[in-house]
Design a protein around this motif. Sequence first.
Motif, PDB file in Angstrom:
ATOM      1  N   GLN A 100       0.842  -1.201   0.000  1.00 48.19           N
ATOM      2  CA  GLN A 100       0.000   0.000   0.000  1.00 48.19           C
ATOM      3  C   GLN A 100       0.874   1.247   0.000  1.00 48.19           C
ATOM      4  OE1 GLN A 100      -2.274  -0.566   3.654  1.00 48.19           O
ATOM      5  NE2 GLN A 100      -4.119  -1.014   2.483  1.00 48.19           N
ATOM      6  N   ALA A 102       0.138   5.386   0.747  1.00 50.55           N
ATOM      7  CA  ALA A 102      -0.878   6.300   1.267  1.00 50.55           C
ATOM      8  C   ALA A 102      -0.344   7.722   1.308  1.00 50.55           C
ATOM      9  CB  ALA A 102      -1.322   5.875   2.672  1.00 50.55           C
ATOM     10  N   PHE A 107      -2.479   5.844   6.963  1.00 50.88           N
ATOM     11  CA  PHE A 107      -2.981   4.987   5.896  1.00 50.88           C
ATOM     12  C   PHE A 107      -4.518   5.022   5.800  1.00 50.88           C
ATOM     13  CE2 PHE A 107       1.267   3.445   6.494  1.00 50.88           C
ATOM     14  CZ  PHE A 107       1.681   3.064   5.230  1.00 50.88           C
ATOM     15  N   ILE A 110      -5.539   5.850   0.918  1.00 47.36           N
ATOM     16  CA  ILE A 110      -4.698   4.985   0.100  1.00 47.36           C
ATOM     17  C   ILE A 110      -4.609   5.556  -1.312  1.00 47.36           C
ATOM     18  CG2 ILE A 110      -4.367   2.653  -0.768  1.00 47.36           C
ATOM     19  CD1 ILE A 110      -4.095   2.944   2.271  1.00 47.36           C
ATOM     20  N   SER A 113      -2.232   0.643  -4.371  1.00 48.36           N
ATOM     21  CA  SER A 113      -2.064  -0.625  -3.673  1.00 48.36           C
ATOM     22  C   SER A 113      -1.969  -1.730  -4.706  1.00 48.36           C
ATOM     23  CB  SER A 113      -3.226  -0.889  -2.710  1.00 48.36           C
ATOM     24  OG  SER A 113      -4.448  -0.997  -3.414  1.00 48.36           O
ATOM     25  N   TYR A 141       4.310   4.064   2.890  1.00 52.07           N
ATOM     26  CA  TYR A 141       4.089   2.763   2.258  1.00 52.07           C
ATOM     27  C   TYR A 141       4.387   1.642   3.257  1.00 52.07           C
ATOM     28  CZ  TYR A 141       9.212   2.577   1.652  1.00 52.07           C
ATOM     29  OH  TYR A 141      10.575   2.563   1.869  1.00 52.07           O
TER      30      TYR A 141
END
Length: 537
Positions: A100, A102, A107, A110, A113, A141
């Motif tokens: 992911q 962000a 987070f 997002i 991903s 991340y």
Amino acid sequence: MGDSTKFTARTSFRRLDSESRRRFLALAGGGAAGLAFALRRPDPARAETTTKINSYPFRAGVASGDPRPDSVVLWTRLITDPLDYTGGLPATDRYRLDWQVASDEGFTKIARSGTASAFAENSYAVHVVAGGLQPSRRYWYRFRIGDHVSEPASTLTAPAPNETRPLRFGFASCQNYRAGYFNAMRDAAGADLDALLFLGDFIYEYGLLQISNGRPVSGMPPEAEVTATDLADYRFRYGLYRSEGDLQAVSHNTPFISTWDDHELANDYESGPLDLDRRAAAYRAFWENMPLRRPQQPQGSDARMYRRLSYGTMAQLDVLDTRQYRDPVVGSTVPDEGGRRDPDLVMLGAEQEQWLLDGLGARRVRWNLVPQQLLLARLNTASGPDRPTQFSGGTWDGYQATQQRVFGAIGDALDAGRVRNFVALGGDVHRCYASTVPRDTLDPEGPTIGVEVTSPSVSSALDFDPEANERAQIRRTMNPLLAWADLHCGYGICDLDSDRMIIEVRGTDKVSVREDARTLARFTVADGDRRFSSVDV
């Protein structure tokens, strides 16, 4: 410790560019084990593993690298035990990871991903190119596999092509694990850098044995007590280095722009016949363990490490490889005249040299930076002012024809207005040299083209020796263009904007213990000035 068939080339790579080398390798016979080291692209159709990982698998940390305005490389390598020669992970064909990116540390927003596969044949390393990002933005991340989630890390994208903003780069080289703690990396983690330029010797191939005044080394597997020569050896060293806390700290909040020097393979490439199996193993391990893009992926014993990165209208970075394509050195120390002036002796190889010269002024930017491995500026290394002039054969001085062609082309580009400011950043020498670069390598009193600062070593120079440092100052009396020489361990920071660049050198007295860094010197270059505007030491 593999028992692979060895193919040793006794042909030097004189003027052998990458295309010529590929032909050479093909003619050499693809049956040699080392020539099969080209990284295969794994088959995504292979079945996912059901093997469960019980221990935390992100012991090597995470990292990011080679930022662009819209993307960055995210890296990790699954390791549960850095002191286990195999990494400690249950052996299986591949593991599936989620990742992911962000726009906030929590987070909750997002941005991107996906999933990625960590294959056994790549030592469970993962390179994700996270795209669709915004320029000049900090992103967070993380990776997840099963119940395990990596510690959140952050990275920073490059500015947009037409964006003008101040920049802050770190530059470092030569981190020897057994020589000392990575105090410079801990300091760099708090320096709020746009990127860290790592200029080589990320690892050392030497056996991991205790040395006097070095970092305590214990618990190493017996295989690691000898010099690295095969893929397992190099992989172990990267796993160990990547588990180092201070290196992880800066890797977790700063994108790296990396190139290699010699110790990622062997000291000075061992200045002799080239073992292509060993080279292929070293190059593959480097790729596996660094946040690099696909063009830097090795094909056997060949990899294109030189590349160009742009940071808006403020800076262009021409990252060089001064090891892979050069001719063998003509001597460790060489006189002014003789072999070093051989016009056929090449440092960069034909392709890379042309790429560099063609790219000068390709984009109009305020600062042209050349991050590379070796001392580029002219330096008389004689033992005293009453001795004949001599040079180090392993630096750019040992390849005077290449040195002069590059310096002359930069001078022409400056005169034509295609290049505005030239600054070189070097490593390798385990000391900081701050030098003005002459246009004519044989006339140090003549016109200049810019400046160079070499980074101190992260740890390789060991604890600071005041007496040795005082003796080093004799070189300043013999080199009118040398503004400063210093033997501390540390690293450098470049702050640049439209008006000036300030290069700050930070270091510590000791690396045998954990110690906070301090500022050792500052050098200022004003926009349009081809030498240091001020020196504060």
